[in-house]
Design a protein around this motif. Structure first.
Motif, short mmCIF file in Angstrom:
data_model
loop_
_atom_site.label_atom_id
_atom_site.label_comp_id
_atom_site.label_asym_id
_atom_site.label_seq_id
_atom_site.Cartn_x
_atom_site.Cartn_y
_atom_site.Cartn_z
N SER A 154 5.34 -13.12 -5.93
CA SER A 154 5.00 -12.17 -7.00
C SER A 154 6.13 -11.19 -7.29
O SER A 154 6.13 -10.55 -8.35
CB SER A 154 3.73 -11.40 -6.63
OG SER A 154 3.88 -10.76 -5.38
N SER A 155 7.09 -11.06 -6.38
CA SER A 155 8.18 -10.09 -6.60
C SER A 155 9.33 -10.66 -7.43
O SER A 155 10.09 -9.89 -8.03
CB SER A 155 8.75 -9.61 -5.25
OG SER A 155 7.78 -8.92 -4.52
N MET B 108 8.00 0.40 -16.59
CA MET B 108 7.96 0.75 -15.18
C MET B 108 6.74 0.12 -14.53
O MET B 108 5.65 0.12 -15.10
CB MET B 108 7.87 2.28 -15.06
CG MET B 108 8.46 2.79 -13.80
SD MET B 108 8.55 4.56 -13.85
CE MET B 108 8.84 4.85 -12.13
N GLY B 109 6.94 -0.44 -13.32
CA GLY B 109 5.81 -1.00 -12.58
C GLY B 109 4.88 0.12 -12.14
O GLY B 109 5.34 1.15 -11.64
N ALA B 110 3.57 -0.08 -12.31
CA ALA B 110 2.62 0.99 -11.97
C ALA B 110 1.79 0.64 -10.74
O ALA B 110 1.23 1.53 -10.11
CB ALA B 110 1.69 1.24 -13.16
N GLY B 111 1.71 -0.62 -10.41
CA GLY B 111 0.92 -1.00 -9.24
C GLY B 111 0.46 -2.43 -9.35
O GLY B 111 0.62 -3.08 -10.40
N GLN B 112 -0.06 -2.93 -8.25
CA GLN B 112 -0.45 -4.34 -8.21
C GLN B 112 -1.68 -4.54 -7.35
O GLN B 112 -1.97 -3.73 -6.47
CB GLN B 112 0.66 -5.17 -7.57
CG GLN B 112 1.93 -5.19 -8.33
CD GLN B 112 2.88 -6.25 -7.83
OE1 GLN B 112 2.47 -7.26 -7.26
NE2 GLN B 112 4.14 -6.03 -8.06
N GLU B 113 -2.35 -5.66 -7.61
CA GLU B 113 -3.44 -6.11 -6.75
C GLU B 113 -3.21 -7.59 -6.48
O GLU B 113 -3.06 -8.38 -7.40
CB GLU B 113 -4.79 -5.90 -7.46
CG GLU B 113 -5.95 -6.30 -6.60
CD GLU B 113 -7.27 -5.88 -7.20
OE1 GLU B 113 -7.28 -5.18 -8.23
OE2 GLU B 113 -8.30 -6.28 -6.63
N LEU B 114 -3.14 -7.93 -5.20
CA LEU B 114 -2.78 -9.30 -4.82
C LEU B 114 -3.85 -9.90 -3.93
O LEU B 114 -4.40 -9.23 -3.05
CB LEU B 114 -1.46 -9.29 -4.03
CG LEU B 114 -0.23 -8.86 -4.81
CD1 LEU B 114 0.76 -8.17 -3.91
CD2 LEU B 114 0.42 -10.07 -5.45
N LYS C 277 -0.60 -13.22 -12.74
CA LYS C 277 0.23 -14.34 -12.32
C LYS C 277 -0.52 -15.09 -11.23
O LYS C 277 -0.88 -14.50 -10.21
CB LYS C 277 1.58 -13.84 -11.78
CG LYS C 277 2.40 -13.10 -12.83
CD LYS C 277 3.77 -12.69 -12.32
CE LYS C 277 3.72 -11.43 -11.52
NZ LYS C 277 5.06 -10.88 -11.19
N GLU D 291 -0.77 -7.26 -12.12
CA GLU D 291 0.27 -6.23 -12.05
C GLU D 291 0.19 -5.36 -13.31
O GLU D 291 0.06 -5.87 -14.42
CB GLU D 291 1.65 -6.90 -11.95
CG GLU D 291 2.79 -5.92 -11.81
CD GLU D 291 4.10 -6.61 -11.40
OE1 GLU D 291 4.13 -7.85 -11.37
OE2 GLU D 291 5.07 -5.88 -11.12
#
Lengths: 143, 167
Positions: B68-69, B103-109, B147, B162
């Motif tokens: 995911s990165s 800008m990236g704000a956060g993620q859930e994986l 994704k 994301e």
């Protein structure tokens, strides 16, 4: 550093994770951008980062997540399975900051014979500013 | 402001839930081990086949956030096709936010099973939500992308939601 294997039966609500301390450098941020094919200049080009109003090159959103995941998995041990992770980028972090990841178990649950643990996570900088609050769910082996 | 947030908002709305299927290819240990090194994570599961096998895996596994990165799986655009901020204007997962700062704000994986050295991977990418909001420093867009990473048999490896802020 990896710890010994943690077992589900050894964890209680309120158990705490060993703090993980990270000191991201410009070289680390450059290498992280390179391996993730991230050409966003705020992460490796300080003059450009200043143009966008930041004091230095920024720690990548994903790297905050990596630090939190590492804190959890170093605590849980190699036979644990990270099932879920979420975090928010609440405040920026830049090269030279000292970031400390901490966590506490907020739920333990047996489901279909498998042991799951949920942790509340925090990543704070040297001024105690909360950069990235997070949450993780881990499956631990049973005794 | 030189760009219209509401125009970009409408443009992204038209892209909602139109999945794009992208071939990631065959994972190789050197790539994900470099990611682990750059993350300063020296977990032996990523480097030592003996440790990985003792934990039930066929070989070393990729760090959980590796797939995911990575921001792109293609060769990528030439330098002159990058935006002023360095991000690509038109790769397979580019968002139509020309002129905005992202800008990236956060993620859930969700991690279903760890990919290992040699795993074939496909990604399904979609823009799953966009909202036009009023922040403390003015209007902004909150964009959610999804994704899904699958192995060669179509079994899920990682699901990532994301959030990005564009202003």
């Amino acid at each position: 550093m990896q710890s010994a294997q943690l077992l589900f039966e050894d964890v209680r609500v309120g158990s705490v994770l060993a703090p993980l301390i990270k000191r991201p450098t410009t070289a680390q941020l450059f290498r992280f951008s390179a391996v993730t094919w991230n050409a966003h200049r705020i992460h490796y080009d300080k003059p450009y980062a200043l143009v966008e109003g930041y004091p230095d090159v920024l720690v990548q959103s994903h790297l905050h997540g990596c630090f939190l995941a590492q804190a959890v998995m170093d605590w849980a041990g190699p036979q644990a399975h990270l099932a879920g992770l979420r975090w928010q980028n609440r405040a920026i972090a830049v090269a030279g900051d000292v970031l400390t990841c901490t966590g506490e178990v907020i739920k333990v649950e047996l489901r279909d014979g498998l042991g799951f643990v949920e942790c509340q996570l925090e990543e704070r900088n040297q001024d105690n500013t909360l950069c990235a609050p997070g949450w993780a769910r881990v499956r631990l082996p049973r005794r | 402001m030189s760009v219209s947030l509401s125009l970009i908002y409408e443009q992204i709305k038209r892209e909602l839930n139109k999945p794009r299927r992208i071939s990631v290819g065959t994972l190789q240990r050197r790539e994900f081990q470099r990611f682990a090194v750059a993350s300063d994570d020296h977990n032996p599961l990523f480097f030592d086949d003996t440790v990985a096998r003792a934990c039930g895996y066929p070989a070393v596994v990729a760090p959980p956030l590796y797939l995911s990165s990575v921001m792109g799986w293609e060769a990528g655009p030439p330098q002159e096709a990058l935006r002023l901020d360095g991000t690509p204007a038109a790769d397979a997962t580019a968002l139509a936010i020309e002129g905005l700062r992202l800008m990236g704000a956060g993620q859930e994986l969700e991690f279903h099973r760890p990919p290992t050295d040699g795993t074939e991977v496909v990604m399904e990418f979609s823009v799953s939500n966009v909202e036009l909001k009023q922040g403390r420093s003015g209007a902004l867009l909150v964009i959610e992308v999804q994704k899904k990473y699958l192995d060669g048999a179509g079994l899920p490896l990682v699901t990532c939601r994301e959030n990005f802020i564009a202003r």
